[in-house]
Every structure is written in C-alpha cells, then in structure tokens.
Design an enzyme around this catalytic site. Structure first.
Site, short mmCIF file in Angstrom:
data_model
loop_
_atom_site.label_atom_id
_atom_site.label_comp_id
_atom_site.label_asym_id
_atom_site.label_seq_id
_atom_site.Cartn_x
_atom_site.Cartn_y
_atom_site.Cartn_z
N GLU A 1 0.81 -1.22 0.00
CA GLU A 1 0.00 0.00 0.00
C GLU A 1 0.84 1.27 0.00
OE1 GLU A 1 -0.71 -2.67 1.78
OE2 GLU A 1 -2.64 -3.26 0.91
N HIS B 1 -12.45 -5.33 7.98
CA HIS B 1 -13.07 -5.07 6.68
C HIS B 1 -14.32 -4.22 6.85
CE1 HIS B 1 -10.61 -8.69 6.06
NE2 HIS B 1 -10.52 -8.33 4.79
#
Ligand SMILES: Cc1ncc(C[n+]2csc(CCOP(=O)(O)OP(=O)(O)O)c2C)c(N)n1
Ligand SMILES: [Mg+2]
Lengths: 327, 351
Positions: free
Chosen positions: A60, A129
């Site tokens: 990322e 999530h």
C-alpha cells in the site's frame, strides 16, 4: 434517466475520465483482469490496457507513494486501496508526502491524485473489513475527503476528484455498492467538491450525515414524519473542505442538530461539526448538539448480533431525533 | 544479472590513454567543471557552519565527505530533463542538477524567496521545480517511491526521462525501499537508487544497521544490478552512474549504486560525533575526503595546476560571499501568506 447502482456509477466515472484524459491511470491490488475485489474497475483493463490499469504488488505504501511521483510527473493516478482498513501502511505517504507537497514546496509541486477505498460496516466484515477511517484524514490539512451517498454524486464527485489538482481521498461505503440505486444522466456532469446538499427539508431537527448514514438519516426522517416531527437532512458529501454554511443555515433554521456517523464516537468527524455549530450557531440552538455514532470499541465485531449492536441504524437515529425533538 | 560487483566500476584509465577523463568520455573542461562543483559544494557547506556558529542560521546538515560521489553520480543525468529526488545531504547533487549558490543559501536563511520551500522547511530540504528536483520531506526514504512513480510516469508517457534518488545506508532499511525496488524492478522502470553509505545513521554504526557490509548486495533480491563504488573516486562514481542511467534509459530497468563515503562532520549542527566515534577513526577518515583526492588526481593528470586551483578557489569564494550577502538581505516570509498553498485553489474555506 438511466438508473445505476452505486458501483456502476463509480465504474462509469472511472471509464469516462480515462477516455477523456489519457493521463488518468488506475492502480491497485487486483484492479486489472479481475476488475477489483468489488468489480469497481471491471472492464478497464480490457479497454485501456496494462499500462493504464496496473495490478500492483501487495504494497500500500508503494501504491500511494508511486502515485505521488506519477502525479508530480504529469499523470493523474487513481489509486485503489482494496479496503480502507488497509490504508494505514500508506499513512505516512498520505500525511507526510501527499498532503504536504504543495505547502512545503511553496506551490511549486502538486499531487493530482485520487485515492479510492471501500469503507464501512454492516457487511459481516468484522474488525478489519468494516472500518470508517475518514477522521484520520479529515484531520490533515492538504487532503480533501469525499464520501458520496448516491450514484449521481459518486460519478459527479469522482470526476471532480480526478480533475482536481490536489490529493483527494474518495471513500465508498461498500454496503451501498449494490444496494443503492439512483438516476445518473448520460453525458458530462460533475458535482463540485466542497458542497453539502440538503436532501430533505424540515423545520424541527437537522440531521447531518454522510455515506450510508445519509440514507439511514432519510429513513429515520420519514418515520419521524409519521410522528409529526419535521426533520431536515444535510448530506455533507465533502468532509473536507466542509461546506459549513449549508450545515449552519440548516441549524439556524431548526435550532436542533443531531450528527450521525458510523465511526467510533470519540474524536470522530462529527465532533468537529458539533464544535463548529457550538462556535458559530450557539445563539440559534434550542437543545444540545447530539451525536449518534459507533461505540468506542476497537473495531466492528463479527457475530451478527454483535455487528448489529455496533452499527448505527435508522432506529437508533430515530431515537436520537425523538429525544432531541422533545427537548 | 543480479550480481554485486565490488570495485568493478572503478574508473581507472586504460594504459596508454593520456587524459584521465578519456576512459569515461569526459573532456578536460568537463573535469575542471566537476572539480569546481565539488569544491563549491564544500565551500558553501563550510560557510554554513561558520554562519551557524556565528548565530546567523539555527541549523546545518552537511554533505561534507559526500560531495565527490554526489557530483560524479549526478553528472551522468540530463539536466532539465531527468529527475532527482534528493535527501538532506544532497547539496552537491542539487547544485550539479541546477540549483545555484544563492538558491542554497536562501534555504539556510529560510527566506521568502527560497526556491525550495519559501522558508517553510528546515535547511537541507532542497527542491526546485524548474530543475525537476523534487521537494523532499523529513521522514527518511519516502522519496524512493516518488522517484519510482516519476519513472513510472516517464515510461507510460514515453518521455525518455530517468529518475534517480539518494539516501543513506541507515535509511535504506525502511520498508518503502523494499516496496519501491520491487515495483521498479517488476516494471523495468528507468530508475536508479543511490545509497551514500557513510557508515553511520546518526550515531548507530552500519554494523548495527545491516547484517551485510554492502547494501548493494540486496539488489540481487530484486533481480537488478547492485554495484559498490569508492565514493571518493569521482570518476568511478560517474562511470557507475553513467552505466546505470544508460541501462535505465534503454528500458532495461533499475540499478542500485552504493557509494562508500565518509561523513566529515557530525550528523548535523546539533550532534557531537566525538561522543560515539573514536578519535583514530575520525583521523583516519580524513584521508577519504574526496576533495583533495580529486584535486590530486586531476593535478597528476595535468588537468589542474596550482594556478587554476587557486583561481577556482577564489571564484568559489566570491560565489559563496555573494550568495551569503544575498540571502542575508532577503526578506523573511510573512505570516500573512502562511495559510496559502494548502490547495491549488488557495486558502481553505475561501473556495
Ligand atoms: C522515518 C525517520 N526516522 C528517524 C529520522 C531521524 N533521522 C534523521 S537522519 C537519521 C539517520 C539517517 O542515517 P543514514 O540513512 O545512514 O543517512 P546519513 O545521515 O548517514 O547520511 C535519522 C535517524 C527521520 N528523519 N525519519
Ligand atoms: Mg549513514
């Protein structure tokens, strides 16, 4: 007018911008042949090729850091972070680099980059999530933070974000991807960054919300109307820069304000709105500025009973409206 | 591929070649300009310390000992075309790439017109948009990803540009370095990573930063060339860089160059290096100073002589004096403008 799901609107916005401007590229994990884990980039790889739709490694910081460099050298990258929960390895690149590039270089470098990330709970995603991460980023001068709630706004704001000359974080509530539909006209239109919208007129209580909560607020307002409580709903749409005037105008009219956000309550984005109202509309208030928000636990728990306990719902918002209306 | 070649890039002229620069394709005029640059970077740097000790500027971070490597390596890039993402010791790199002595001095004084940042950043954070020298932050190693992204854009846009970044060996342990090298290697990007290994990260010796003597050995893990060069050998640095830049421009992908240098000063003006470095080591490292080494090399080759050296010294002194006087007389930035340039549109809340 054609109707679209939320995710279709995102996908069309990306596609239109890539057709319009060849400087626009898309990069992230699984965005290529697979079209993204939610299919937001489906079909882009086939249409634009591997030079402009780049499957990155699982890194990322690299996704954001190279987007910054590519933006400095003439491209307009749209980076996808697969889940907002996984943006933190890139936090330093966003905070120390993207946000500060223009300021620290005295306006000689800028970072025209958009970062898209699905956020939010209610989808059995558990602690990692489901997070709402906006408050980490709205705190940072130099970043714009956009959270649309309708397909129309998603497409229009995504276009504006990609065309913007500064870094924009574009958070999409993943529960809305397929559950929310709406009219989206064909052809060119944009929604400006920095404008809130009154999505329901009312006189007694203002509810300020964004993302999925903007829908829940409307649902709660409908039900409040059955009880003869008139609720005005403001969908913030752009968290930073915030359209203060639209929020303040509404509160000046109703005299009462409930702020709704899905993130943990303490230090969440709604706290800033409450502070602004306290500072700038105190004389108009007929009741305390209140918040309905997620509980202060470190993440959304998985079991459905626990998840329901965590999530802000239309019922919880309605309770808040009732309490405030009776004040 | 993927081998670490110690010393192979050393620029010893082939036997029978008269001029020292011929083996690397540099004329005597170019060698003289390179020497002038090494000496000028040193002269500016020394002036910075004088100004700091005199209370004129609050902070210095120095490139002394690194200048030979920086000039040699940066020299292989095309000015005004290629890109550099520098680090805080990149005084000689920034100047080789186009920044002037005045530009560097206004950064020390943080004046309103300092081209790096308009007085917003500490000295040592050099950048200049007109020269494709990217603005740099303080967290180390983040800039590698920007250089890799610049190289990605160069490849996609087919600009023919090469992007180079510089950092210390301590910084090379950051995660961004792994992420950047991996991505650059996968896509064969026109990118060069330069490690200026001075043996210390502030006070921590490289034996406690790295399990291997050479950062360059890590290149093989990415399938790219990694070379070690003597950072006091300006021409060896130039040769290694030329090879890496040519390779990058050909589309053959990134390289890693590790220049072994010495840090002739404390980490910064706030550091006292005698606390952690033995006196004998500091004494011995004086012999690794690139400036006298380059001067002797060029003198022995007949490129420089005493008269020319004296003239260059005098000219450099005049340039540094001018830059100091200029920066001293430049205005401070005004708080009236301190809200500006957060966004392209101007001040937040007004759009
Ligand atoms: C992320 C981060 N951590 C710590 C620091 C503080 N710091 C600045 S320079 C430095 C040492 C860097 O050593 P090295 O990379 O070897 O470069 P050198 O200074 O030796 O040239 C440290 C710890 C920093 N700037 N950034
Ligand atoms: Mg070091």
């Amino acid at each position: 007018m054609p109707t679209r799901t939320f995710i279709e609107a995102v996908r069309e916005g990306l596609r239109d911008e890539m057709q319009r401007d060849e400087a626009v590229i898309v990069l992230g994990e699984d965005v290529g042949k697979k079209g993204g884990v939610f299919l937001a980039t489906d079909g882009l790889y086939e249409e634009f090729g591997e030079d402009r739709v780049i499957d990155t490694p699982l890194t990322e910081s690299q996704i954001i850091g190279t987007s910054i460099g590519a933006a400095v050298n003439g491209l307009r990258p749209v980076a996808e972070i697969q889940f907002a929960d996984f943006i933190f390895p890139a936090f330093n690149q966003l905070l120390s680099e993207a946000a500060r590039m223009r300021y620290r270089s005295n306006n000689t470098f800028g970072v025209p980059m958009t970062v898209r990330a699905p956020y939010g709970g209610g989808v059995h995603g558990a602690l990692y999530h489901s997070q709402s991460v906006e408050a980490f980023f709205t705190h940072i001068p130099g970043l714009k933070v956009v959270i649309p709630s309708t397909p129309y706004d998603a497409k229009g704001l995504l276009r504006s974000s990609i065309r913007n000359d500064d870094p924009v974080l574009f958070f999409e509530h993943k529960k809305m991807y397929r559950s929310v539909r709406g009219d989206v006209p064909d052809g060119e239109f944009t929604v400006p960054i920095g404008r809130a919208q009154v999505t329901r007129q009312g006189t007694q209580v203002t509810v300020v919300a964004y993302g999925l909560m903007a829908h829940y607020a409307l649902e709660a307002a409908d039900r409040a109307a059955d009880e003869d409580i008139s609720v005005e709903v403001v969908d913030v749409r752009t968290l930073r820069p915030l359209d203060k005037e639209t929020v303040l105008d509404s509160v000046r009219k109703t005299g009462k304000c409930l702020i709704v956000y899905e993130d943990n309550r303490f230090g969440g984005y709604g706290a800033e709105i409450a502070a602004i109202i306290a500072e700038e509309a105190f004389d108009y208030l007929d009741g305390p500025v209140t918040r309905i928000a997620g509980p202060d636990v470190p993440g959304v728990p998985y079991n459905h009973v626990l998840e329901d306990w965590f999530m802000v719902s239309p019922e919880k918002i309605l309770d808040g409206i009732r309490t405030l209306a009776a004040y | 591929m993927a081998v670490t070649q110690r010393g192979e890039a050393a620029g010893r002229p082939a036997k029978g070649v008269r001029r020292v620069g011929a083996s690397v394709g540099l004329s005597d005029e170019q060698l003289i300009e390179m020497y002038r640059m090494v000496a000028l970077a040193r002269a500016i740097d020394e002036r910075m310390w004088v100004l700091n000790r005199a209370g004129r500027i609050p902070f210095v971070i120095s490139g002394q000992g690194h200048e030979g490597a920086q000039v040699g390596i940066t020299w292989a890039l095309k000015k005004g075309h290629d890109w550099v993402a520098p680090f805080y010791r990149s005084i000689a790199t920034a100047m080789t790439f186009g920044m002037t002595a005045r530009d560097m001095m206004t950064a020390q004084y943080a004046t309103a017109n300092d081209p790096s940042s308009g007085g917003r950043q500490m000295p040592g954070h050099y950048g200049h948009a007109a020269h494709n020298l990217l603005s740099v932050s303080s967290p180390v190693a983040t800039q590698i990803l920007h250089a890799v992204g610049i190289a990605l854009a160069a490849k996609i846009r087919k600009t023919g540009q090469v992007a180079m970044t510089f950092m210390g060996e301590g910084s090379s342990n950051q995660g961004d370095v792994h992420e950047g090298l991996n991505f650059a290697a996968i896509h064969k990007l026109p990118f060069v990573l330069v490690i200026e290994n001075n043996g210390y990260a502030i006070s921590v010796p490289s034996s406690k930063e790295l399990a291997l003597p050479d950062v360059a050995a890590r290149a093989s893990g990415y399938g790219i060339p990694g070379v070690v060069v003597d950072g006091a050998d300006v021409l060896a640095c130039y040769r290694a860089s030329k090879e890496a830049v040519e390779r990058a421009r050909r589309g053959d992908g990134p390289s890693l160059i590790e220049a072994k240098v010495t840090r002739l000063t404390g980490h910064s003006s706030d550091d006292q290096q005698t606390k952690y470095r033995p006196a004998e080591e500091l004494e011995a490292e004086r012999s690794l100073d690139p400036l006298p080494k380059f001067r002797e090399q060029l003198t022995a080759a007949g490129v420089l002589d005493e008269e020319l050296i004296a003239r260059i010294d005098a000219e450099n002194k005049a340039v540094v004096d001018d830059a100091t006087n200029f920066a001293e007389s430049e205005p401070d930035p005004s708080p009236d403008n301190a809200l500006e340039h957060v966004f392209a549109e101007g001040v937040e809340g007004t759009f």
